[in-house]
Design a protein around this motif. Sequence first.
Motif, PDB file in Angstrom:
ATOM      1  N   TYR A 132       1.213  -0.940  -0.010  1.00 38.69           N
ATOM      2  CA  TYR A 132      -0.187   0.050  -0.220  1.00 38.69           C
ATOM      3  C   TYR A 132       0.887   1.389   0.021  1.00 38.69           C
ATOM      4  CZ  TYR A 132      -4.017  -2.604   1.293  1.00 38.69           C
ATOM      5  OH  TYR A 132      -4.772  -3.682   1.207  1.00 38.69           O
ATOM      6  N   PRO A 133       0.557   2.224  -0.989  1.00 35.94           N
ATOM      7  CA  PRO A 133       1.783   3.557  -0.834  1.00 35.94           C
ATOM      8  C   PRO A 133       1.781   4.291   0.258  1.00 35.94           C
ATOM      9  CG  PRO A 133       0.772   2.618  -2.970  1.00 35.94           C
ATOM     10  CD  PRO A 133      -0.531   1.693  -1.803  1.00 35.94           C
ATOM     11  N   GLY A 134       2.581   4.532   0.683  1.00 31.09           N
ATOM     12  CA  GLY A 134       2.166   5.069   2.067  1.00 31.09           C
ATOM     13  C   GLY A 134       2.751   4.445   3.736  1.00 31.09           C
ATOM     14  N   LEU A 135       2.239   3.506   3.180  1.00 26.07           N
ATOM     15  CA  LEU A 135       1.871   2.422   4.225  1.00 26.07           C
ATOM     16  C   LEU A 135       2.915   0.988   4.288  1.00 26.07           C
ATOM     17  CD1 LEU A 135      -2.278   2.213   4.562  1.00 26.07           C
ATOM     18  CD2 LEU A 135      -1.086   3.623   6.161  1.00 26.07           C
ATOM     19  N   GLY A 136       3.094   0.757   2.895  1.00 31.23           N
ATOM     20  CA  GLY A 136       3.780   0.104   3.287  1.00 31.23           C
ATOM     21  C   GLY A 136       3.009  -1.856   2.907  1.00 31.23           C
ATOM     22  N   PHE A 137       4.010  -2.301   3.297  1.00 23.59           N
ATOM     23  CA  PHE A 137       3.286  -4.288   2.939  1.00 23.59           C
ATOM     24  C   PHE A 137       2.688  -4.538   3.670  1.00 23.59           C
ATOM     25  CE2 PHE A 137       3.886  -8.525   2.172  1.00 23.59           C
ATOM     26  CZ  PHE A 137       3.683  -8.667   0.785  1.00 23.59           C
ATOM     27  N   PHE A 138       1.215  -5.101   3.109  1.00 21.82           N
ATOM     28  CA  PHE A 138       0.552  -5.872   5.001  1.00 21.82           C
ATOM     29  C   PHE A 138       0.260  -7.219   3.873  1.00 21.82           C
ATOM     30  CE2 PHE A 138      -0.934  -1.195   5.283  1.00 21.82           C
ATOM     31  CZ  PHE A 138      -0.875  -1.429   6.694  1.00 21.82           C
ATOM     32  N   VAL A 139       0.715  -7.998   5.041  1.00 21.50           N
ATOM     33  CA  VAL A 139       0.270  -9.553   4.835  1.00 21.50           C
ATOM     34  C   VAL A 139      -1.184  -9.710   5.092  1.00 21.50           C
ATOM     35  CG1 VAL A 139       1.030 -11.908   6.065  1.00 21.50           C
ATOM     36  CG2 VAL A 139       2.838  -9.924   5.861  1.00 21.50           C
ATOM     37  N   THR A 140      -1.228 -10.698   3.864  1.00 22.10           N
ATOM     38  CA  THR A 140      -2.835 -11.262   3.928  1.00 22.10           C
ATOM     39  C   THR A 140      -2.915 -12.478   4.164  1.00 22.10           C
ATOM     40  OG1 THR A 140      -2.966 -11.124   1.371  1.00 22.10           O
ATOM     41  CG2 THR A 140      -3.576  -8.907   2.351  1.00 22.10           C
ATOM     42  N   GLU A 141      -1.946 -13.260   3.715  1.00 20.97           N
ATOM     43  CA  GLU A 141      -1.983 -14.870   4.060  1.00 20.97           C
ATOM     44  C   GLU A 141      -0.583 -15.011   4.888  1.00 20.97           C
ATOM     45  OE1 GLU A 141      -3.092 -18.969   1.932  1.00 20.97           O
ATOM     46  OE2 GLU A 141      -2.440 -17.274   0.761  1.00 20.97           O
ATOM     47  N   ILE A 142      -0.525 -16.000   5.354  1.00 21.86           N
ATOM     48  CA  ILE A 142       0.858 -16.772   6.265  1.00 21.86           C
ATOM     49  C   ILE A 142       0.239 -17.830   7.052  1.00 21.86           C
ATOM     50  CG2 ILE A 142       0.957 -15.071   8.192  1.00 21.86           C
ATOM     51  CD1 ILE A 142       3.982 -15.273   7.595  1.00 21.86           C
ATOM     52  N   GLY A 143       1.399 -19.508   6.438  1.00 22.04           N
ATOM     53  CA  GLY A 143       1.149 -20.441   6.634  1.00 22.04           C
ATOM     54  C   GLY A 143      -0.015 -21.102   6.210  1.00 22.04           C
ATOM     55  N   SER A 144      -1.079 -21.245   7.645  1.00 19.59           N
ATOM     56  CA  SER A 144      -1.733 -21.898   7.758  1.00 19.59           C
ATOM     57  C   SER A 144      -3.535 -20.501   8.202  1.00 19.59           C
ATOM     58  CB  SER A 144      -2.585 -23.081   9.140  1.00 19.59           C
ATOM     59  OG  SER A 144      -2.401 -22.158  10.125  1.00 19.59           O
ATOM     60  N   LEU A 145      -2.826 -19.368   8.174  1.00 20.08           N
ATOM     61  CA  LEU A 145      -3.724 -18.318   8.458  1.00 20.08           C
ATOM     62  C   LEU A 145      -3.725 -17.150   6.753  1.00 20.08           C
ATOM     63  CD1 LEU A 145      -2.444 -16.966  11.816  1.00 20.08           C
ATOM     64  CD2 LEU A 145      -3.890 -18.404  11.275  1.00 20.08           C
ATOM     65  N   ASN A 177       8.844 -11.174  20.710  1.00 25.71           N
ATOM     66  CA  ASN A 177       8.590 -12.763  22.161  1.00 25.71           C
ATOM     67  C   ASN A 177       7.750 -11.800  22.627  1.00 25.71           C
ATOM     68  OD1 ASN A 177      11.179 -13.392  20.900  1.00 25.71           O
ATOM     69  ND2 ASN A 177      11.979 -10.640  20.690  1.00 25.71           N
ATOM     70  N   SER A 178       6.381 -11.863  22.078  1.00 25.67           N
ATOM     71  CA  SER A 178       5.684 -11.672  22.964  1.00 25.67           C
ATOM     72  C   SER A 178       4.586 -10.013  23.326  1.00 25.67           C
ATOM     73  CB  SER A 178       4.990 -12.156  24.481  1.00 25.67           C
ATOM     74  OG  SER A 178       5.213 -13.799  24.150  1.00 25.67           O
ATOM     75  N   ASN A 179       5.152  -9.125  22.479  1.00 24.59           N
ATOM     76  CA  ASN A 179       5.510  -8.179  21.938  1.00 24.59           C
ATOM     77  C   ASN A 179       4.404  -7.560  21.121  1.00 24.59           C
ATOM     78  OD1 ASN A 179       6.012  -7.047  25.172  1.00 24.59           O
ATOM     79  ND2 ASN A 179       8.131  -7.348  23.940  1.00 24.59           N
ATOM     80  N   GLU A 180       3.371  -6.769  20.343  1.00 28.75           N
ATOM     81  CA  GLU A 180       2.989  -6.912  18.993  1.00 28.75           C
ATOM     82  C   GLU A 180       3.572  -5.597  18.308  1.00 28.75           C
ATOM     83  OE1 GLU A 180      -1.246  -4.451  17.940  1.00 28.75           O
ATOM     84  OE2 GLU A 180      -1.576  -6.054  18.993  1.00 28.75           O
ATOM     85  N   ALA A 181       4.030  -5.879  16.916  1.00 22.38           N
ATOM     86  CA  ALA A 181       4.659  -5.240  16.569  1.00 22.38           C
ATOM     87  C   ALA A 181       4.048  -3.587  16.121  1.00 22.38           C
ATOM     88  CB  ALA A 181       5.331  -6.045  14.870  1.00 22.38           C
ATOM     89  N   SER A 182       5.578  -3.072  16.302  1.00 20.26           N
ATOM     90  CA  SER A 182       5.444  -1.579  15.769  1.00 20.26           C
ATOM     91  C   SER A 182       6.551  -1.228  14.633  1.00 20.26           C
ATOM     92  CB  SER A 182       6.229  -0.755  17.241  1.00 20.26           C
ATOM     93  OG  SER A 182       7.899  -0.630  17.241  1.00 20.26           O
ATOM     94  N   VAL A 183       6.510  -1.991  14.397  1.00 19.18           N
ATOM     95  CA  VAL A 183       6.888  -1.607  12.772  1.00 19.18           C
ATOM     96  C   VAL A 183       6.202  -2.666  11.586  1.00 19.18           C
ATOM     97  CG1 VAL A 183       9.228  -0.072  12.355  1.00 19.18           C
ATOM     98  CG2 VAL A 183       9.081  -2.583  13.044  1.00 19.18           C
ATOM     99  N   GLY A 184       6.555  -2.090  10.897  1.00 23.18           N
ATOM    100  CA  GLY A 184       5.586  -3.415   9.121  1.00 23.18           C
ATOM    101  C   GLY A 184       7.233  -4.408   8.514  1.00 23.18           C
ATOM    102  N   VAL A 185       6.679  -5.519   8.353  1.00 23.85           N
ATOM    103  CA  VAL A 185       7.370  -6.669   8.081  1.00 23.85           C
ATOM    104  C   VAL A 185       8.546  -5.817   6.947  1.00 23.85           C
ATOM    105  CG1 VAL A 185       5.188  -8.359   7.969  1.00 23.85           C
ATOM    106  CG2 VAL A 185       5.954  -7.626   5.546  1.00 23.85           C
ATOM    107  N   SER A 186       7.809  -4.922   6.471  1.00 23.55           N
ATOM    108  CA  SER A 186       9.478  -4.571   5.446  1.00 23.55           C
ATOM    109  C   SER A 186      10.782  -3.688   6.552  1.00 23.55           C
ATOM    110  CB  SER A 186       8.997  -3.263   4.266  1.00 23.55           C
ATOM    111  OG  SER A 186       8.041  -2.487   5.329  1.00 23.55           O
TER     112      SER A 186
END
Length: 93
Positions: A43-56, A69-78
């Motif tokens: 998404y332009p200006g937002l980054g890459f969003f994962v829509t499917e991974i593994g069995s999810l 490590n049990s903390n919600e990520a504060s940055v995107g996968v990129s």
Amino acid sequence: VWDAFSITAGTTKLSLAATGGSLLSILTATKERGEIVFSGKEYPGLGFFVTEIGSLKEGDGKHLMYSINSNEASVGVSLYVPKAGDTIVWKLK
């Protein structure tokens, strides 16, 4: 493997090398080797969003989110660079 981190996505569990690359680049390489189902959208200006991974797969108003490590990520996968010993867990929220 000493320099590894783990990923859990539903029933999929993997141990991957912490190469110094972004989580997105590591997942892309893992998909190319046929080791994981993985897709998403840029998404332009937002980054890459994962829509499917593994069995999810996102749907029904739920989106894929990951924690490190049990903390919600504060940055995107990129932007996130996994470190040795990290535990990354994907969930639908």
